[in-house]
Design a protein around this motif. Structure first.
Motif, PDB file in Angstrom:
ATOM      1  N   VAL A  62     -13.074   8.785  -0.217  1.00 42.99           N
ATOM      2  CA  VAL A  62     -13.722   7.592   0.337  1.00 42.99           C
ATOM      3  C   VAL A  62     -13.867   6.525  -0.738  1.00 42.99           C
ATOM      4  N   PHE A  63     -14.117   6.947  -1.985  1.00 41.52           N
ATOM      5  CA  PHE A  63     -14.365   6.018  -3.084  1.00 41.52           C
ATOM      6  C   PHE A  63     -13.123   5.777  -3.938  1.00 41.52           C
ATOM      7  N   THR A  64     -11.946   5.970  -3.374  1.00 39.72           N
ATOM      8  CA  THR A  64     -10.705   5.626  -4.061  1.00 39.72           C
ATOM      9  C   THR A  64     -10.092   4.424  -3.369  1.00 39.72           C
ATOM     10  N   ASN A  65      -9.159   3.788  -4.058  1.00 45.08           N
ATOM     11  CA  ASN A  65      -8.595   2.543  -3.546  1.00 45.08           C
ATOM     12  C   ASN A  65      -7.542   2.821  -2.476  1.00 45.08           C
ATOM     13  N   THR A  66      -7.992   3.366  -1.351  1.00 43.86           N
ATOM     14  CA  THR A  66      -7.090   3.703  -0.255  1.00 43.86           C
ATOM     15  C   THR A  66      -6.794   2.442   0.556  1.00 43.86           C
ATOM     16  N   ASP A  67      -5.513   2.187   0.802  1.00 47.71           N
ATOM     17  CA  ASP A  67      -5.148   0.992   1.563  1.00 47.71           C
ATOM     18  C   ASP A  67      -5.411   1.203   3.050  1.00 47.71           C
ATOM     19  N   PHE A  68      -5.406   0.109   3.797  1.00 47.95           N
ATOM     20  CA  PHE A  68      -5.713   0.131   5.221  1.00 47.95           C
ATOM     21  C   PHE A  68      -4.766   1.048   5.982  1.00 47.95           C
ATOM     22  N   GLU A  69      -3.487   0.974   5.682  1.00 49.35           N
ATOM     23  CA  GLU A  69      -2.520   1.814   6.397  1.00 49.35           C
ATOM     24  C   GLU A  69      -2.820   3.291   6.197  1.00 49.35           C
ATOM     25  N   LEU A 177     -13.695  -0.806  -0.841  1.00 51.79           N
ATOM     26  CA  LEU A 177     -13.909  -0.482  -2.251  1.00 51.79           C
ATOM     27  C   LEU A 177     -14.241  -1.714  -3.093  1.00 51.79           C
ATOM     28  N   GLU A 178     -13.698  -2.848  -2.755  1.00 49.88           N
ATOM     29  CA  GLU A 178     -13.899  -4.052  -3.571  1.00 49.88           C
ATOM     30  C   GLU A 178     -15.012  -4.956  -3.021  1.00 49.88           C
ATOM     31  N   ASN A 232      -7.285  -7.592   4.938  1.00 52.67           N
ATOM     32  CA  ASN A 232      -6.082  -6.873   4.509  1.00 52.67           C
ATOM     33  C   ASN A 232      -6.369  -5.431   4.138  1.00 52.67           C
ATOM     34  N   THR A 233      -7.597  -5.145   3.703  1.00 55.20           N
ATOM     35  CA  THR A 233      -7.958  -3.783   3.304  1.00 55.20           C
ATOM     36  C   THR A 233      -8.610  -2.978   4.421  1.00 55.20           C
ATOM     37  N   GLY A 234      -8.674  -3.558   5.629  1.00 56.51           N
ATOM     38  CA  GLY A 234      -9.199  -2.781   6.758  1.00 56.51           C
ATOM     39  C   GLY A 234     -10.285  -3.502   7.528  1.00 56.51           C
ATOM     40  N   LEU A 235     -11.224  -2.734   8.024  1.00 61.51           N
ATOM     41  CA  LEU A 235     -12.322  -3.261   8.829  1.00 61.51           C
ATOM     42  C   LEU A 235     -13.536  -3.469   7.928  1.00 61.51           C
TER      43      LEU A 235
END
Length: 350
Positions: A62-69, A177-178, A232-235
């Motif tokens: 959860v706390f890693t830079n996972t992209d939206f896709e 994350l950001e 761009n990174t999700g919701l």
């Protein structure tokens, strides 16, 4: 003709973590932020009223830079599993076959998938090929009750039929994350993932609590209070600090006219089945109901044990009531709030 709740079945995802175990990960995420801000964030987590959250994702993930896709792929994969598990469990509890379902409503707002999850459930559990589908999205925390309202309308128009409402949510997949805004932080502190299925019936062979009446209440000019912004990174969470006070301001109009049209007052209500939106909202509603001599102890306990699972959470509360030895004829008021801003209500007779 009565519309009844046959059963409610809940399902939790595979990962879980106590809040005290989450805080070290939060501290790692906050590295580089001003120390006063870090202390404030940790206090938010510690004071959230949530002891444990469940997740479709490994807590570290959860706390890693996972992209939206990537996050949405996890969401798609896991909500299929949770939906199947909760529907299968509910069918077993009710001693129904999958082919007994005439109407299937699926509820989720924390990811995207087309076809919607109900299409996969039809295949996985071999529901009838003429089952009526309704996917409900974009209604947020209120949608569990909304799904029940839609099911009641269908069943009222179709005697002798059966419906399944399946709510599946994964708010942890929406963590940004950001984003160090209070909305993102508070949502991370209070939200968790889960699923639930409620089976309803207009078949007079099926017994259970009766849905006496239902209604929606819409707040004008309040669309900015709650929701998601697609970035761009999700919701990205939208959660205004004015939500609790807005609920308090509208509370009399939400509760009393609805009960009055059923020739009832709050004194006639024995049980409150309220969605736990978060500690502040719970405290606000508890103060309002407490002044009327009522309690929302089960709501607080669900928040403590699981967090806010969006549309799913009120069904977890409902399950607790179905497991109690409630006196025949007692009345319950089911209540949830969500984006729009809106409130959904159902009057129930046990």
């Amino acid at each position: 003709m009565s519309i009844t709740i046959k059963t409610v079945a809940t399902q939790l995802p595979p990962y879980s973590q106590a809040t005290e175990e989450t805080i070290p990960l939060v501290k790692m995420w906050l590295q580089g932020q001003e120390s006063r801000f870090q202390r404030k964030v940790i206090k938010i987590f510690e004071g959230s009223g949530v002891d444990r959250r469940y997740s479709i994702m490994n807590p570290e993930e959860v706390f890693t830079n996972t992209d939206f896709e990537s996050k949405n792929e996890i969401y798609t994969r896991e909500v299929k599993k949770l939906g199947k598990q909760s529907l299968h469990k509910a069918l077993q509890q009710a001693s129904w076959n999958a082919t007994d379902i005439d109407f299937i409503i699926t509820v989720s707002c924390t990811g995207f998938m087309i076809p919607s999850v109900d299409a996969y459930l039809i295949n996985e559990l071999q529901l009838r090929d003429d089952v009526v589908r309704l996917p409900v999205t974009e209604m947020g925390c209120a949608a569990g009750v909304s799904g029940m309202i839609y099911a009641k309308s269908f069943l009222k128009a179709n005697p002798g039929k059966r419906a399944a409402v399946i709510a599946i949510e994964a708010p942890t997949a929406t963590f940004q994350l950001e984003d160090y805004s209070m909305a993102n932080i508070v949502s991370a502190a209070i939200f968790g993932d889960g699923a639930a299925c409620v089976l309803l019936s207009s078949n007079q062979q099926d017994s259970g609590p009766k849905l006496l009446d239902e209604a929606m209440y819409h707040f004008y000019d309040a669309t900015q209070l709650m929701g998601f912004k697609l970035v761009n990174t999700g919701l990205q969470m939208i959660l205004d600090k004015d939500v609790p006070q807005t609920i308090a301001n509208h509370f009399p109009d939400i509760i009393h006219p609805f009960l009055k049209q059923n020739n009832k007052t709050i004194d006639d209500i024995d049980h409150l089945i309220f969605h736990p939106g978060g500690k502040k909202i719970v405290q606000t509603v508890e103060n309002l109901f407490g002044s009327l001599g009522k309690n929302i102890d089960d709501t607080k306990e669900v928040l403590k044990l699981y967090g806010n699972m969006s549309s799913v959470t009120v069904l977890f509360v409902m399950e607790r009531f179905l497991k109690k030895n409630i006196k025949t004829g007692d009345l319950g008021l089911m209540l949830s709030f969500g984006p729009g801003f809106s409130a959904q209500r159902i009057l129930i007779e046990f």
